[in-house]
Design an enzyme around this catalytic site. Structure first.
Site, PDB file in Angstrom:
ATOM      1  N   HIS A 193       0.800  -1.196   0.122  1.00 22.34           N
ATOM      2  CA  HIS A 193       0.031   0.010   0.034  1.00 22.34           C
ATOM      3  C   HIS A 193       0.691   1.147  -0.118  1.00 22.34           C
ATOM      4  O   HIS A 193       0.373   2.273  -0.429  1.00 22.34           O
ATOM      5  CB  HIS A 193      -1.005   0.087   1.065  1.00 22.34           C
ATOM      6  CG  HIS A 193      -1.974  -1.076   0.684  1.00 22.34           C
ATOM      7  ND1 HIS A 193      -2.042  -2.316   1.242  1.00 22.34           N
ATOM      8  CD2 HIS A 193      -3.045  -0.974   0.121  1.00 22.34           C
ATOM      9  CE1 HIS A 193      -2.888  -3.092   0.556  1.00 22.34           C
ATOM     10  NE2 HIS A 193      -3.652  -2.442   0.002  1.00 22.34           N
ATOM     11  N   GLU A 434     -10.595 -11.602  -6.128  1.00 25.05           N
ATOM     12  CA  GLU A 434      -9.240 -11.368  -5.751  1.00 25.05           C
ATOM     13  C   GLU A 434      -8.628 -12.954  -5.429  1.00 25.05           C
ATOM     14  O   GLU A 434      -7.530 -12.727  -4.866  1.00 25.05           O
ATOM     15  CB  GLU A 434      -9.386 -10.701  -4.573  1.00 25.05           C
ATOM     16  CG  GLU A 434      -9.831  -9.066  -4.720  1.00 25.05           C
ATOM     17  CD  GLU A 434      -9.645  -8.372  -3.766  1.00 25.05           C
ATOM     18  OE1 GLU A 434      -8.783  -7.453  -3.786  1.00 25.05           O
ATOM     19  OE2 GLU A 434     -10.522  -8.016  -2.706  1.00 25.05           O
ATOM     20  N   ASP A 458      -4.260  -8.719  -5.297  1.00 22.84           N
ATOM     21  CA  ASP A 458      -4.520  -9.950  -4.328  1.00 22.84           C
ATOM     22  C   ASP A 458      -4.703 -11.002  -5.197  1.00 22.84           C
ATOM     23  O   ASP A 458      -4.307 -12.121  -4.760  1.00 22.84           O
ATOM     24  CB  ASP A 458      -5.763  -9.727  -3.497  1.00 22.84           C
ATOM     25  CG  ASP A 458      -5.448  -8.875  -2.323  1.00 22.84           C
ATOM     26  OD1 ASP A 458      -4.545  -9.143  -1.632  1.00 22.84           O
ATOM     27  OD2 ASP A 458      -6.123  -7.914  -2.074  1.00 22.84           O
ATOM     28  N   CYS A 505      -9.267  -3.433 -11.272  1.00 24.57           N
ATOM     29  CA  CYS A 505      -8.892  -2.262 -10.531  1.00 24.57           C
ATOM     30  C   CYS A 505      -7.551  -2.362  -9.626  1.00 24.57           C
ATOM     31  O   CYS A 505      -7.476  -1.522  -8.991  1.00 24.57           O
ATOM     32  CB  CYS A 505     -10.014  -2.022  -9.576  1.00 24.57           C
ATOM     33  SG  CYS A 505     -10.383  -3.238  -8.117  1.00 24.57           S
TER      34      CYS A 505
HETATM   35  C1  PEP Z   1      -6.349  -5.490  -5.452  1.00 28.73           C
HETATM   36  O1  PEP Z   1      -6.306  -6.512  -4.610  1.00 28.73           O
HETATM   37  O2  PEP Z   1      -6.041  -5.561  -6.498  1.00 28.73           O
HETATM   38  C2  PEP Z   1      -7.126  -4.347  -4.998  1.00 28.73           C
HETATM   39  C3  PEP Z   1      -7.606  -3.293  -5.974  1.00 28.73           C
HETATM   40  O3  PEP Z   1      -7.379  -4.030  -3.711  1.00 28.73           O
HETATM   41  P1  PEP Z   1      -6.302  -3.635  -2.551  1.00 28.73           P
HETATM   42  O4  PEP Z   1      -5.102  -3.114  -3.498  1.00 28.73           O
HETATM   43  O5  PEP Z   1      -6.948  -2.438  -1.880  1.00 28.73           O
HETATM   44  O6  PEP Z   1      -6.113  -4.934  -1.736  1.00 28.73           O
HETATM   45 MG    MG Z   2      -7.396  -6.287  -2.823  1.00 29.69          MG
END
Ligand code: PEP
Ligand code: MG
Length: 571
Positions: A193, A434, A458, A505
């Site tokens: 993140h 995911e 994920d 996404c």
């Molecule tokens: C993902 O896992 O691709 C996603 C968009 O969610 P995050 O990155 O917030 O886990």
């Molecule tokens: Mg995710």
């Protein structure tokens, strides 16, 4: 002496600036002199951090009811240390007399106390030094959680390069309000993140540099090459000049891309593509609007819950969601319900788990906390009345999770009807793909949900069994692994067959090098950080869907990841 360190480039661009070492390792807190007019504020910063920790400890003590009495005693002792004049009062005196920063002053006093404890003969009492260290650690954490102590802008006009072992999403979010030129960290991966937030801020970042914090000195001149993943410390004039030119060229390219803002995204053969934005906090919607995104494809609501003592209540959440929906003025806003757990920790919520990525996270957490989940669902429904909202559920693995979620959503609707509050009765509900289990059982998803969104970050982590935040395995994290590509392709195709919209996404959607591949797989909805939209749009405008489709079909038959990569490069 000039030297170069190689790491992982996670946020593009070039930054030139002065190092600012941020440390969460207690004994290594930075020491700097506070300007005379800020000394009082520094004392207040220390006092508030101490007060906050005292409240936290008192809360833990009150909640420790059935816990062993030692736990209660230790908590009491920690509170006592915070009331000891030898610690906090003496640290305050250091701030006032030496104009020192709060965390350094506190650590100095802690070291004095530790020395005194070490001189005690009684073994039990001697060991109490660990408790002083722990309680100071808590206070320092609170102090560092608010990076209000970033150095001011320098006269040479260069910005600050934050150098850290690691940055939590909350730290990085904290830097949003500061003029940070770049981030470099010892650990981290491309989809941690920290990397995601750095990209959303369009700030160059290189991670996984191993020992960068130990080899860089505060204030040293640093170049970050966020394109090649290189960090140059103390560059000579020739290298500096070369990078000044490269930085100018990158900025020129970015300004050229700006012309694409109002161009509709479509392939050369006329296939319309939607490009949506990923956002973390309501003000990010302004950036999304600034690049004329087709809407918000992912609002990561957990960021509203982070860096605070208590969760936002229904009204506060409603205002946040409503503000995004209103900013996007009729364009769709996809809001993801709380995706807490793994590296996104909430104060007082997440418990220590051995395997947090496989633990009680995302929808699992929400279903285990129905009161909290219902509050969020009500706030979302209320905001749905003010625009085009879609609700997205993270990390679903099986149909019973969808059913339980839909039951709770109906309950939230009933509660609002009882309160005579308006909402969009047919607000679309979608699920994130995911977990490989979801991608392999899509029928259960397309039957129950109105849209799907592939979270590649994920999906890659769970398909390849690679912790996305673990730098030791970061080199194995491969978005182009054939297993991953087949799961993405199957999901896109199953959605098309069932008439259910599918978007991507995860970070893959924002990578211009993956745009042709995804177009060839049939993807027509991409969601990414606003900072990446124009570059991906450029790649889409240059792609020919009809030409790419058979090439991608062939590439999907390959089993060897290296051959897949070669084939993707040739697309
Ligand atoms: C993902 O896992 O691709 C996603 C968009 O969610 P995050 O990155 O917030 O886990
Ligand atoms: Mg995710």
């Amino acid at each position: 002496m000039s030297f170069t360190v190689h790491g992982l480039a996670v946020s593009q661009g070039i930054a030139i600036g002065h190092a600012h070492l941020v440390s969460h390792a207690l004994l290594e807190v930075a020491h700097f002199t506070v300007a005379p007019k800020h000394v009082e504020a520094e004392v207040t910063r220390l006092r508030s951090a101490v007060a906050k920790v005292k409240t936290e400890l008192a809360g833990l003590k009150a909640a420790s009811g059935s816990a062993p009495s030692e736990v209660d005693a230790f908590l009491g002792m920690h509170i006592m240390f915070l009331e000891d004049p030898m610690l906090v009062d003496a640290a305050e005196a250091l701030i006032l007399t030496r104009r020192a920063n709060a965390e350094w002053a506190l650590v100095q006093q802690m070291e004095l106390l530790v020395e005194q404890f070490e001189a005690i003969e009684d073994a039990y009492l001697r060991e109490r030094k660990a408790d002083v260290v722990q309680v100071v650690e808590r206070v320092v954490k609170v102090l560092l959680g608010h990076p209000g102590h970033l150095p001011p802008k320098r006269k040479d006009g260069l910005g600050t390069i934050v150098v850290a072992h690691d940055l939590s999403p909350t730290d990085t979010i904290g830097f949003k309000d500061h003029a940070v030129a770049g981030f470099i960290t010892d650990v981290g991966g491309p989809t941690g993140h920290t990397a995601i937030v750095a990209r959303s801020l369009s700030i160059p970042a290189v991670v996984a540099l191993r020992h960068i914090r130990h080899v860089v000195k505060d204030d040293e001149l640093i170049i970050i090459d966020g394109i090649r993943g290189v960090v140059i410390v103390d560059p000579d004039e020739r290298v500096l000049e070369e990078y000044r030119l490269r930085k100018a060229a990158v900025e020129l390219e970015r300004s050229k891309l700006k012309r694409l803002k109002s161009t509709r995204a479509a392939t050369l053969d006329g296939e319309e593509v939607q490009i949506l934005a990923n956002i973390e906090l309501p003000p990010d919607a302004i950036q999304a609007k600034g690049v004329e995104a087709d809407g918000v494809g992912l609002f990561r609501t957990e960021f509203l819950f982070m860096s605070r003592d208590s969760w936002p209540d229904e009204d506060e959440q409603f205002e946040a969601y409503k503000s995004v929906v209103k900013t996007m003025a009729g364009k769709p806003v996809t809001v993801r319900t709380l995706d807490v757990g793994a590296d996104k920790e909430l104060e007082g919520a997440t418990r220590a788990e051995d395997n947090p990525a496989l633990g009680l996270r995302a929808i699992r957490y929400c279903l285990a906390e129905p009161k909290m989940f219902l509050t969020q669902l009500r706030a979302l429904l209320r905001a749905s009345h003010f625009g085009r909202m879609k609700i997205l559920i993270p990390m679903l693995a099986s149909s019973n999770e969808i059913d339980q979620t839909l039951v709770l959503l109906e309950k939230a609707k009933a509660q609002l009807r009882e309160r005579k509050i308006k909402f969009d009765e047919s607000v679309p509900v979608g699920g994130m793909i995911e977990v490989p289990a979801a991608a392999l059982c899509l029928g259960a998803f397309t039957k129950r949900l109105q849209f799907l969104s592939i979270g590649t970050n994920d999906l890659i982590q769970y398909t390849l069994a690679i912790d996305r935040g673990n730098e030791a395995v970061a080199h194995l994290y491969n978005p182009l692994h054939p297993a991953v590509l087949r799961l993405i392709h199957q999901t896109i195709q199953a959605g098309a067959k069932a008439g259910v919209d599918v978007s991507v996404c995860g970070e893959m959607a924002g990578d211009p090098d993956c745009a042709r591949l995804l177009i060839g797989m049939g993807l027509r909805q991409f969601s990414m950080h606003p900072a990446q939209i124009l570059e991906v749009k450029q790649a889409i405008l240059r792609a020919d869907a009809a030409d790419l489709t058979p090439k991608v079909q062939r590439l999907l038959k390959l089993d060897d990841p290296d051959r897949v990569r070669e084939a993707v490069e040739k697309l």
